[in-house]
Design a protein around this motif. Structure first.
Motif, PDB file in Angstrom:
ATOM      1  N   GLN A 201       0.803  -1.219   0.000  1.00 51.18           N
ATOM      2  CA  GLN A 201       0.000   0.000   0.000  1.00 51.18           C
ATOM      3  C   GLN A 201       0.843   1.280   0.000  1.00 51.18           C
ATOM      4  O   GLN A 201       0.299   2.378   0.002  1.00 51.18           O
ATOM      5  N   GLY A 202       2.160   1.119   0.008  1.00 49.66           N
ATOM      6  CA  GLY A 202       3.018   2.293   0.007  1.00 49.66           C
ATOM      7  C   GLY A 202       3.716   2.540  -1.308  1.00 49.66           C
ATOM      8  O   GLY A 202       4.588   3.409  -1.398  1.00 49.66           O
ATOM      9  N   GLY A 203       3.374   1.759  -2.317  1.00 49.83           N
ATOM     10  CA  GLY A 203       3.984   1.960  -3.624  1.00 49.83           C
ATOM     11  C   GLY A 203       5.229   1.125  -3.862  1.00 49.83           C
ATOM     12  O   GLY A 203       5.807   1.170  -4.958  1.00 49.83           O
ATOM     13  N   ASP A 204       5.684   0.351  -2.865  1.00 48.44           N
ATOM     14  CA  ASP A 204       6.845  -0.506  -3.065  1.00 48.44           C
ATOM     15  C   ASP A 204       6.444  -1.748  -3.857  1.00 48.44           C
ATOM     16  O   ASP A 204       5.296  -2.198  -3.816  1.00 48.44           O
ATOM     17  N   ASN A 205       7.404  -2.322  -4.553  1.00 44.17           N
ATOM     18  CA  ASN A 205       7.149  -3.481  -5.407  1.00 44.17           C
ATOM     19  C   ASN A 205       7.515  -4.763  -4.661  1.00 44.17           C
ATOM     20  O   ASN A 205       8.697  -5.030  -4.440  1.00 44.17           O
ATOM     21  N   VAL A 293      -0.315 -14.909  12.632  1.00 42.07           N
ATOM     22  CA  VAL A 293      -1.170 -14.294  11.631  1.00 42.07           C
ATOM     23  C   VAL A 293      -0.288 -13.770  10.499  1.00 42.07           C
ATOM     24  O   VAL A 293       0.795 -13.230  10.736  1.00 42.07           O
ATOM     25  N   LEU A 294      -0.751 -13.958   9.267  1.00 39.96           N
ATOM     26  CA  LEU A 294      -0.034 -13.551   8.070  1.00 39.96           C
ATOM     27  C   LEU A 294      -0.995 -12.839   7.139  1.00 39.96           C
ATOM     28  O   LEU A 294      -2.131 -13.285   6.961  1.00 39.96           O
ATOM     29  N   ILE A 295      -0.554 -11.742   6.535  1.00 37.48           N
ATOM     30  CA  ILE A 295      -1.376 -11.042   5.555  1.00 37.48           C
ATOM     31  C   ILE A 295      -0.539 -10.728   4.319  1.00 37.48           C
ATOM     32  O   ILE A 295       0.695 -10.674   4.380  1.00 37.48           O
ATOM     33  N   ASN A 296      -1.228 -10.511   3.187  1.00 39.79           N
ATOM     34  CA  ASN A 296      -0.523 -10.272   1.928  1.00 39.79           C
ATOM     35  C   ASN A 296      -0.572  -8.811   1.503  1.00 39.79           C
ATOM     36  O   ASN A 296      -0.754  -8.476   0.332  1.00 39.79           O
ATOM     37  N   THR A 297      -0.397  -7.927   2.504  1.00 40.21           N
ATOM     38  CA  THR A 297      -0.233  -6.501   2.225  1.00 40.21           C
ATOM     39  C   THR A 297       0.568  -5.872   3.345  1.00 40.21           C
ATOM     40  O   THR A 297       0.835  -6.509   4.371  1.00 40.21           O
ATOM     41  N   ARG A 298       0.956  -4.626   3.139  1.00 46.17           N
ATOM     42  CA  ARG A 298       1.651  -3.862   4.176  1.00 46.17           C
ATOM     43  C   ARG A 298       1.203  -2.414   4.081  1.00 46.17           C
ATOM     44  O   ARG A 298       1.094  -1.850   2.998  1.00 46.17           O
ATOM     45  N   LYS A 299       0.923  -1.836   5.243  1.00 45.41           N
ATOM     46  CA  LYS A 299       0.588  -0.423   5.319  1.00 45.41           C
ATOM     47  C   LYS A 299       1.377   0.179   6.459  1.00 45.41           C
ATOM     48  O   LYS A 299       1.254  -0.254   7.606  1.00 45.41           O
ATOM     49  N   ARG A 300       2.191   1.153   6.143  1.00 45.74           N
ATOM     50  CA  ARG A 300       3.046   1.764   7.153  1.00 45.74           C
ATOM     51  C   ARG A 300       2.440   3.044   7.683  1.00 45.74           C
ATOM     52  O   ARG A 300       1.828   3.818   6.957  1.00 45.74           O
TER      53      ARG A 300
END
Length: 331
Positions: A201-205, A293-300
């Motif tokens: 969610q931060g634009g990183d690939n 718990v594991l998720i397939n996104t990141r939001k900083r």
């Protein structure tokens, strides 16, 4: 998931060695609408560090190495590298790497693990020793270091004569009953069967970072069930004394309860992890629960260069502890 726009999530809970709950939610892939299941594979990021620490403790328990062993210099495990440019390099011990007190190479915007992505481990280590002197005397200050755990992976290889992942799979994961954890690939084409797709969610690939090279500090791929199984079965590959040694806080200033590959809060041990497109959390509570718990996104929350390890906005640890505290009966 709604609050933080999480595509997919996998959660598992165990108690006293028994799996109580394992479930997937949402989408493993938003395009195909493939759902997450309890068998979906995720990059676990820095939740890999407790696995590496357990491998080092196993070797220490067998007398193959010792926490006080030097890393560089003529008597060090990695004596094939030129460590002559900074005399502090030759003071670093295995324990310093485990507790993040090696004196530099911090996980900030200049993290060595994200530079020169085409370099092999050996090329990267040589480059770092030439271009990245230490800021502090080893053993004096806590500074979270991915590169330090990269070095531990190479020490494991030197001590065993095996590739890092081969040794860990055979000597740490297999005794726990885990057979399907692997080092993740870098690209979309290298996704394993059953592995989720990652969305940052931060634009990183998520597919533009050298995850495979991150093996011993952030490269493992697994399920939430794998992680609670690992924590539940830790006494199988490790005896009680070495387990206690590994999970005892270092006491270093600003270490926030960090031990050797784990954080420890009042007897509960845990670790989080994050990469582009990935967020993870695992814990073993003092009263016997194992949570993952594991998720397939990141939001900083922010791009804080001094706190990269702990600036995820999605509070997975808080989520898991809330579940643990609020469920009255597990069927």
């Amino acid at each position: 998931m709604v609050k933080y726009d999480v595509p997919g999530l996998s959660v598992a809970v165990a108690k006293d060695g028994h799996l109580l709950y394992a479930q997937g939610f949402g989408y493993a892939d938003k395009t195909s609408l493939e759902g997450v299941s309890s068998s979906s594979l995720f990059r676990i990021a820095s939740a890999s560090k407790p696995i590496t620490a357990a491998a080092v403790m196993k070797l220490a328990s067998q007398g193959s190495l010792a926490p006080a062993d030097l890393v560089f210099g003529s008597t060090g495990w990695l004596n094939g590298f030129d460590a002559s440019l900074d005399p502090k390099f030759k003071q670093i011990t295995v324990r310093h790497l485990l507790e993040h007190s090696c004196g530099g190479w911090v996980n900030d915007n200049s993290d060595p693990m994200y530079v020169n992505p085409a370099f092999t481990h050996q090329q990267l280590i040589s480059w770092v020793l030439k271009h990245r002197p230490l800021q502090n005397k080893p053993g004096t200050k806590f500074a979270y270091s991915n590169f330090g755990y990269c070095l531990l992976g190479r020490i494991i290889e030197k001590a065993t004569g095996k590739p890092y992942d081969t040794y860990v799979r055979g000597s740490i994961l297999a005794p726990c009953g885990i057979t399907d954890m692997y080092i993740a690939g870098n690209t979309v084409a290298q996704r394993r069967a059953g592995e989720v797709t990652y969305y940052d969610q931060g634009g990183d690939n998520p597919y533009g970072i050298p995850v495979t090279r991150m093996d011993s500090h952030g490269g493992w791929l697994g399920t939430a069930t794998d992680l609670v199984t690992f924590m539940s079965k830790l006494p199988d590959p490790l005896d009680a004394d070495w387990l206690h040694y590994m999970t005892k806080p270092s006491g270093l200033p600003s270490s926030d309860g960090y031990a050797l590959g784990w954080r420890n809060y009042n007897g509960s041990i845990f670790h989080n992890g994050e990469l582009a497109g990935t967020d993870s959390y695992l814990a073993r509570t003092a009263d016997g629960y194992c949570l993952a718990v594991l998720i397939n996104t990141r939001k900083r929350e922010s791009a804080d260069p001094d706190n990269v390890e702990k600036n995820s906005l999605i509070g997975l640890g808080h989520l898991m502890w809330s579940i643990r505290d609020q469920v009255d009966v597990w069927n």
